[in-house]
Write a protein that holds these residues in place. Structure first.
Motif, mmCIF file in Angstrom:
data_model
loop_
_atom_site.group_PDB
_atom_site.id
_atom_site.type_symbol
_atom_site.label_atom_id
_atom_site.label_comp_id
_atom_site.label_asym_id
_atom_site.label_seq_id
_atom_site.Cartn_x
_atom_site.Cartn_y
_atom_site.Cartn_z
ATOM 1 N N VAL A 158 1.166 -1.020 -0.037
ATOM 2 C CA VAL A 158 0.199 0.210 -0.198
ATOM 3 C C VAL A 158 1.139 1.699 0.031
ATOM 4 O O VAL A 158 0.788 2.579 -0.937
ATOM 5 N N VAL A 161 2.053 2.119 -3.219
ATOM 6 C CA VAL A 161 0.994 2.589 -4.464
ATOM 7 C C VAL A 161 0.832 3.668 -3.759
ATOM 8 O O VAL A 161 0.567 4.427 -4.997
ATOM 9 N N ASP A 168 0.108 -0.471 -9.435
ATOM 10 C CA ASP A 168 -0.511 -0.889 -8.229
ATOM 11 C C ASP A 168 -0.309 -2.554 -8.435
ATOM 12 O O ASP A 168 -0.033 -3.264 -8.081
ATOM 13 N N ARG A 169 -0.067 -3.030 -9.469
ATOM 14 C CA ARG A 169 -0.201 -4.320 -10.579
ATOM 15 C C ARG A 169 0.817 -4.798 -10.064
ATOM 16 O O ARG A 169 1.589 -5.620 -9.568
ATOM 17 N N LEU A 195 -5.134 -6.694 -0.842
ATOM 18 C CA LEU A 195 -4.597 -5.279 -2.396
ATOM 19 C C LEU A 195 -5.769 -5.327 -3.485
ATOM 20 O O LEU A 195 -5.596 -3.839 -3.536
ATOM 21 N N ARG A 196 -6.109 -6.018 -3.659
ATOM 22 C CA ARG A 196 -7.045 -5.701 -5.060
ATOM 23 C C ARG A 196 -8.049 -5.239 -4.395
ATOM 24 O O ARG A 196 -7.948 -4.014 -5.416
ATOM 25 N N THR A 199 -6.688 -1.621 -3.965
ATOM 26 C CA THR A 199 -6.387 -0.705 -4.628
ATOM 27 C C THR A 199 -7.636 -0.442 -6.029
ATOM 28 O O THR A 199 -7.812 0.949 -6.171
ATOM 29 N N ASP A 200 -8.774 -0.754 -5.461
ATOM 30 C CA ASP A 200 -10.016 -0.770 -6.524
ATOM 31 C C ASP A 200 -10.382 0.646 -5.442
ATOM 32 O O ASP A 200 -10.888 1.769 -6.222
ATOM 33 N N ILE A 202 -8.578 2.555 -3.574
ATOM 34 C CA ILE A 202 -7.719 4.250 -3.620
ATOM 35 C C ILE A 202 -8.502 4.492 -5.386
ATOM 36 O O ILE A 202 -8.608 6.142 -5.866
ATOM 37 N N LYS A 203 -9.051 3.284 -6.039
ATOM 38 C CA LYS A 203 -9.061 4.038 -7.258
ATOM 39 C C LYS A 203 -10.013 4.865 -7.187
ATOM 40 O O LYS A 203 -10.609 5.482 -8.575
#
Length: 214
Positions: A158, A161, A168-169, A195-196, A199-200, A202-203
């Motif tokens: 985290v 990112v 993120d990938r 983590l997926r 990141t979702d 965060i987006k």
């Protein structure tokens, strides 16, 4: 081994034993960082073996007192299987000692040391917000219930990112590799899922804060 991969590993293993303040971290010598990493690796291995031994002892006691009751026998088998799995994790961690000469050589590179220290500094400076984001992305679980290395793997990903500009990938893939190396059989799957979701989130937050198109 790539420089940043070594830096992540160094940060993961050394973070818990280094000073909490950025100023103190800036003064750390790379030898101290490597020493902290090695100390963490051996401590984690020892503690894992101690838990495995405890599980074996409990399983043995249940077998001796079971009088062939099927429920007790099944419970003893489960304890024994868990002990075997834990022992394998500890053996794998101790096996990494064979790679220490290469690890130490690469850790002495300035770019490796600098990136490892930067990861640790950012994690420590932003710990509260990082933990809140991770916790909000966990389903029916709590961050503090994870083993410490799994917690720190999530925090490092985290941090990369949010604060270090890592895609993120890339951050997720590197976290999965660390989890496979230092976690148990299920760690990397769990960390991948968390983590997926992180990141979702965060987006989604970035889209919500973006100014409207004119």
């Amino acid at each position: 081994m790539q420089a940043r991969r070594i830096a992540r590993e160094l940060a993961l293993l050394g973070a818990s034993q280094l000073p909490a303040t950025p100023e103190a971290l800036d003064m750390q010598q790379v030898q101290n960082l490597v020493l902290a990493a090695v100390r963490t690796l051996t401590t984690e291995s020892r503690e894992t073996l101690e838990v495995a031994i405890s599980e074996l002892e409990r399983g043995s006691e249940r077998l001796l007192s079971s009088e062939t009751r099927s429920a007790d026998i099944q419970g003893a088998r489960t304890m024994t299987r868990e002990a075997i799995d834990l022992t394998q994790v500890a053996i794998n961690r101790l096996g990494y000692a064979l790679e220490l000469p290469e690890f130490i050589q690469l850790a002495n590179q300035q770019d490796v040391r600098d990136y490892a220290i930067e990861i640790i500094k950012q994690v420590k400076q932003n710990r509260e917000s990082i933990d809140e984001l991770i916790t909000s992305s966990m389903v029916d679980w709590q961050l503090k219930r994870l083993i410490r290395l799994d917690q720190d793997i999530l925090r490092i990903a985290v941090t990369e990112v949010l604060y270090l500009g890592v895609p993120d990938r890339v951050a997720i893939n590197e976290a999965i590799e660390l989890a496979k190396r230092y976690g148990d059989e299920e760690s990397h799957k769990f960390i991948n899922g968390v983590l997926r979701r992180v990141t979702d989130a965060i987006k989604s937050q970035s889209l919500a804060q973006a100014p409207p198109e004119i």
